[in-house]
Design an enzyme around this catalytic site. Sequence first.
Site, PDB file in Angstrom:
ATOM      1  N   ASP A  35       0.830  -1.213   0.000  1.00  0.00           N
ATOM      2  CA  ASP A  35       0.000   0.000   0.000  1.00  0.00           C
ATOM      3  C   ASP A  35       0.855   1.249   0.000  1.00  0.00           C
ATOM      4  O   ASP A  35       0.537   2.234  -0.671  1.00  0.00           O
ATOM      5  CB  ASP A  35      -0.901   0.023   1.237  1.00  0.00           C
ATOM      6  CG  ASP A  35      -2.005  -1.006   1.133  1.00  0.00           C
ATOM      7  OD1 ASP A  35      -2.564  -1.386   2.168  1.00  0.00           O
ATOM      8  OD2 ASP A  35      -2.297  -1.443   0.009  1.00  0.00           O
ATOM      9  N   GLU A 110     -17.779  -3.825  10.398  1.00  0.00           N
ATOM     10  CA  GLU A 110     -17.712  -5.258  10.087  1.00  0.00           C
ATOM     11  C   GLU A 110     -16.291  -5.763  10.213  1.00  0.00           C
ATOM     12  O   GLU A 110     -15.346  -4.978  10.140  1.00  0.00           O
ATOM     13  CB  GLU A 110     -18.157  -5.500   8.627  1.00  0.00           C
ATOM     14  CG  GLU A 110     -19.577  -5.115   8.373  1.00  0.00           C
ATOM     15  CD  GLU A 110     -19.919  -5.117   6.890  1.00  0.00           C
ATOM     16  OE1 GLU A 110     -19.210  -5.779   6.105  1.00  0.00           O
ATOM     17  OE2 GLU A 110     -20.888  -4.446   6.534  1.00  0.00           O
ATOM     18  N   LYS A 112     -13.049  -7.505   8.684  1.00  0.00           N
ATOM     19  CA  LYS A 112     -12.480  -7.630   7.339  1.00  0.00           C
ATOM     20  C   LYS A 112     -11.925  -9.044   7.238  1.00  0.00           C
ATOM     21  O   LYS A 112     -10.905  -9.375   7.844  1.00  0.00           O
ATOM     22  CB  LYS A 112     -11.385  -6.593   7.113  1.00  0.00           C
ATOM     23  CG  LYS A 112     -10.854  -6.608   5.692  1.00  0.00           C
ATOM     24  CD  LYS A 112      -9.995  -5.392   5.434  1.00  0.00           C
ATOM     25  CE  LYS A 112      -9.613  -5.228   3.980  1.00  0.00           C
ATOM     26  NZ  LYS A 112      -8.997  -6.397   3.370  1.00  0.00           N
ATOM     27  N   ASP A 114     -10.114 -12.206   5.741  1.00  0.00           N
ATOM     28  CA  ASP A 114      -8.908 -12.291   4.919  1.00  0.00           C
ATOM     29  C   ASP A 114      -8.932 -13.571   4.079  1.00  0.00           C
ATOM     30  O   ASP A 114      -8.301 -14.568   4.407  1.00  0.00           O
ATOM     31  CB  ASP A 114      -7.679 -12.275   5.835  1.00  0.00           C
ATOM     32  CG  ASP A 114      -6.400 -12.060   5.044  1.00  0.00           C
ATOM     33  OD1 ASP A 114      -6.479 -11.730   3.849  1.00  0.00           O
ATOM     34  OD2 ASP A 114      -5.323 -12.231   5.632  1.00  0.00           O
ATOM     35  N   TYR A 221     -21.025  -9.957   2.561  1.00  0.00           N
ATOM     36  CA  TYR A 221     -21.066  -8.658   3.240  1.00  0.00           C
ATOM     37  C   TYR A 221     -21.499  -7.479   2.391  1.00  0.00           C
ATOM     38  O   TYR A 221     -21.382  -6.344   2.813  1.00  0.00           O
ATOM     39  CB  TYR A 221     -19.692  -8.348   3.834  1.00  0.00           C
ATOM     40  CG  TYR A 221     -18.519  -8.610   2.908  1.00  0.00           C
ATOM     41  CD1 TYR A 221     -18.383  -7.922   1.724  1.00  0.00           C
ATOM     42  CD2 TYR A 221     -17.563  -9.576   3.244  1.00  0.00           C
ATOM     43  CE1 TYR A 221     -17.326  -8.175   0.873  1.00  0.00           C
ATOM     44  CE2 TYR A 221     -16.490  -9.834   2.401  1.00  0.00           C
ATOM     45  CZ  TYR A 221     -16.387  -9.134   1.212  1.00  0.00           C
ATOM     46  OH  TYR A 221     -15.341  -9.376   0.372  1.00  0.00           O
ATOM     47  N   LYS A 308      -6.683  -1.679   8.996  1.00  0.00           N
ATOM     48  CA  LYS A 308      -5.943  -2.945   9.076  1.00  0.00           C
ATOM     49  C   LYS A 308      -5.278  -3.097  10.443  1.00  0.00           C
ATOM     50  O   LYS A 308      -4.670  -2.154  10.950  1.00  0.00           O
ATOM     51  CB  LYS A 308      -4.860  -2.979   7.995  1.00  0.00           C
ATOM     52  CG  LYS A 308      -5.425  -2.843   6.584  1.00  0.00           C
ATOM     53  CD  LYS A 308      -5.747  -4.166   5.968  1.00  0.00           C
ATOM     54  CE  LYS A 308      -4.571  -4.609   5.201  1.00  0.00           C
ATOM     55  NZ  LYS A 308      -4.770  -5.418   4.056  1.00  0.00           N
ATOM     56  N   CYS A 403      30.672 -25.192  10.155  1.00  0.00           N
ATOM     57  CA  CYS A 403      29.411 -25.796   9.711  1.00  0.00           C
ATOM     58  C   CYS A 403      28.934 -26.818  10.752  1.00  0.00           C
ATOM     59  O   CYS A 403      29.695 -27.706  11.138  1.00  0.00           O
ATOM     60  CB  CYS A 403      29.609 -26.483   8.365  1.00  0.00           C
ATOM     61  SG  CYS A 403      28.148 -27.396   7.826  1.00  0.00           S
ATOM     62  N   CYS A 406      29.142 -30.494   8.940  1.00  0.00           N
ATOM     63  CA  CYS A 406      30.349 -31.179   8.471  1.00  0.00           C
ATOM     64  C   CYS A 406      31.629 -30.582   9.066  1.00  0.00           C
ATOM     65  O   CYS A 406      32.720 -31.089   8.825  1.00  0.00           O
ATOM     66  CB  CYS A 406      30.421 -31.147   6.951  1.00  0.00           C
ATOM     67  SG  CYS A 406      30.809 -29.519   6.309  1.00  0.00           S
ATOM     68  N   CYS A 421      28.669 -22.640   3.993  1.00  0.00           N
ATOM     69  CA  CYS A 421      29.573 -23.754   4.190  1.00  0.00           C
ATOM     70  C   CYS A 421      30.130 -24.082   2.801  1.00  0.00           C
ATOM     71  O   CYS A 421      29.374 -24.389   1.881  1.00  0.00           O
ATOM     72  CB  CYS A 421      28.821 -24.965   4.750  1.00  0.00           C
ATOM     73  SG  CYS A 421      29.791 -26.477   4.589  1.00  0.00           S
ATOM     74  N   CYS A 427      29.157 -32.081   2.250  1.00  0.00           N
ATOM     75  CA  CYS A 427      28.368 -31.710   3.434  1.00  0.00           C
ATOM     76  C   CYS A 427      26.955 -32.301   3.270  1.00  0.00           C
ATOM     77  O   CYS A 427      26.262 -31.977   2.293  1.00  0.00           O
ATOM     78  CB  CYS A 427      28.334 -30.185   3.535  1.00  0.00           C
ATOM     79  SG  CYS A 427      27.354 -29.582   4.902  1.00  0.00           S
TER      80      CYS A 427
HETATM   81  S1  IVH Z   1     -16.863  -4.405   1.273  1.00  0.00           S
HETATM   82  C1  IVH Z   1     -16.807  -1.503  -2.358  1.00  0.00           C
HETATM   83  N1  IVH Z   1     -16.681  -5.773   3.496  1.00  0.00           N
HETATM   84  O1  IVH Z   1     -11.588  -6.516   1.391  1.00  0.00           O
HETATM   85  C2  IVH Z   1     -16.527  -2.277  -1.127  1.00  0.00           C
HETATM   86  N2  IVH Z   1     -14.965  -6.070   1.867  1.00  0.00           N
HETATM   87  O2  IVH Z   1     -10.126  -4.078  -0.249  1.00  0.00           O
HETATM   88  C3  IVH Z   1     -16.649  -3.721  -1.276  1.00  0.00           C
HETATM   89  N3  IVH Z   1     -13.269  -7.723   2.506  1.00  0.00           N
HETATM   90  O3  IVH Z   1     -12.143  -6.865  -2.019  1.00  0.00           O
HETATM   91  C4  IVH Z   1     -15.997  -4.519  -0.243  1.00  0.00           C
HETATM   92  N4  IVH Z   1     -14.140  -8.256   4.447  1.00  0.00           N
HETATM   93  O4  IVH Z   1     -12.342  -8.938  -0.601  1.00  0.00           O
HETATM   94  C5  IVH Z   1     -16.111  -5.498   2.310  1.00  0.00           C
HETATM   95  N5  IVH Z   1     -16.705  -6.946   5.497  1.00  0.00           N
HETATM   96  C6  IVH Z   1     -16.120  -6.678   4.320  1.00  0.00           C
HETATM   97  C7  IVH Z   1     -14.931  -7.316   3.896  1.00  0.00           C
HETATM   98  C8  IVH Z   1     -14.378  -6.968   2.660  1.00  0.00           C
HETATM   99  C9  IVH Z   1     -13.152  -8.487   3.591  1.00  0.00           C
HETATM  100  C10 IVH Z   1     -12.302  -7.707   1.378  1.00  0.00           C
HETATM  101  C11 IVH Z   1     -12.914  -7.818   0.026  1.00  0.00           C
HETATM  102  C12 IVH Z   1     -12.502  -6.581  -0.715  1.00  0.00           C
HETATM  103  C13 IVH Z   1     -11.353  -6.088   0.088  1.00  0.00           C
HETATM  104  C14 IVH Z   1     -11.334  -4.589   0.088  1.00  0.00           C
END
Ligand code: IVH
Length: 665
Positions: A35, A110, A112, A114, A221, A308, A403, A406, A421, A427
Amino acid sequence: MNVQERIAWLRSELHRHNHNYYVLNAPEITDREFDELMYELQRLEKEHPEFHDENSPTMRVGSDLNKNFVQVAHRYPMLSLGNTYSEAEVTEFYNRVKGLLNEDFDICCELKYDGTSISLTYEEGRLMRAVTRGDGEKGDDVTDNVKTIRSIPLVLHGDYPRVFEIRGEILMPWESFERLNREREAREEPLFANPRNAASGTLKSQNSSVVASRKLDAYLYYLLGEELPCDGHYENLQAASSWGLKVSEHARKVHSLQEVFDYISYWDTERKNLPVATDGIVLKVNSLRQQKNLGYTAKSPRWAIAYKFQAEQALTRLNKVTYQVGRTGVVTPVANLDPVQLSGTVVRRASLHNADIIQSLDLHVGDMVYVEKGGEIIPKITGVDTSARSMLMGEKVSFITRCPECGSKLIRYEGEAAHYCPNETACPPQIKGKIEHFISRKAMNIDGLGPETVDMFFQAGLIKDTADLYRLQAIDIRGLERMGDKSAINIVHGIAESRQIPFERVLYALGIRFVGETVAKKLAKAFFDIDNLMATDVDALVAVDEIGEKIAQSIVTYFNNPANVALVNRLKAAGLQFTLSEEKQGGYSNKLEGMSIVISGVFTRHSRDEYKELIEKHGGKNVGSISSKTSFVLAGANMGPAKLEKARKLGIRIMDEEEFLTLIS
Ligand code: IVH
């Protein structure tokens, strides 16, 4: 570096990391580092519109397209979210929304998840299609695979809209992930680095019964459609739940910034008890009307943001440092720790990388150390809690000089962090490592042989190097542990078959330091056979495209060692391919016969001149300017805007390097 060079560098780095992440499933850097590079590029591109590039990594949201699936366009593009890492940035988001809306609003908080994102289309209450994100505009149709996921309903109930899409995340629960990796380890297959990679790898499987066996899960979601029941996002999710769709029970609608922070701090620790991986919190303005008012930037909504979590850390005791010797002789220090829970798994060992890192941490045995797992499977030590040291401090960790396997004296090459080594030919872990590399899939790909079998043959004194493999007979190996007649015959057969493996792969299989698959191909093409290669010098080597001083030196050093020459001679006598096949020596087609091709921009795989040569060798003509007679433009980064415009106007195809190379290959 001036601004233009910096932009070019950032673009090429981001393209590379995108490919690592989305195509190879093997990220080299953390999301946060990614990012940061992306933000810097966005900023520079904004400040310098004169360097605009239609193909910049900022112009897309990533791609996980896979050739074997049918591609489907998304009805609504699949965007990503802006990422934040601090409370200050969350406050900024909240205040920005407040300023823009100028009225009361709710936020839906919500988790996020992964995993890997998916878009599901339901019509008349039936699951019609499941499509991956792809490049955001179009994705892979993975409906058959998704249908195997039990938590995704194939048929809905209740009062659902006639047509709608719902998006969510496909996940592999920690438990399934660990079981899968245990099974793969037993079968000597490469492990998945994390549940995200395991989930996306599984979803792309060509065999849906494999998907079914891997026990994926999903949380949904985000609803899209013309006839959603409510104006509230949260309320719509609850409705979706009533139709049988799996939405997270942990979403909360809140009314103040304080409540947002409470949610974040609660889940920062509580998420460790969840059955699936999460990497942050998503905040969404709840009202769809307000979402519409706020709108979108080029890549993400203004009405939502992701926060994050910091990479997870744990504090534990360092009991001792042991050392591992790899196939090339690199000695890696490994911290042996008191077992500690970290991001859902128990950690007992962590990499210490090299002597410099040990030195800079001022590590002592018995220290309390911080362990971190940044999305990767191998955790690392990031710090020492010096306040926990007592008077009876343990011994200072100092890098070994000999090492551990050996006893040879270790060496350190100038400018390198690693210790080696040097005892390449005697070895044990180096011998075994070299054989393991030799038989691996991308090298000689010998069926039925894996690291454990190699170890067993080595212990039994049957093989001391790769050439010994070709002397093995079924009679020598049957009767060894778990080795029946059938497996013995299979292995010997697999070894015999490998005599057909082409020269470039044999060259890669030799395991010369810095000679990976691509370099091996280049060398094979440039030198045609092993004798030419053995007789060459550094100057001739660096004249080959992409071969630098370091690689050249390593090749010359390898063939200066009589033991290596003797090994190659024995492999030759065993019948392996040490000459490039005749087709490849010719290597050129007439695929571009009659075509006029314009080259524009900056390239990464070959130089401009090389592309010119390739075009000619494949029967095409390289021309300077675009006209209606141009067949296509071979475009690299920073293609000039005027050329781009002209090509567009005339409807001339623009092809990138990869497409071009595929075309002529
Ligand atoms: S909303 C326009 N809600 O995070 C917004 N995304 O970078 C649509 N993700 O591509 C996404 N949990 O794969 C949303 N509760 C959540 C999420 C979520 C995981 C992921 C998703 C998305 C990425 C966003």
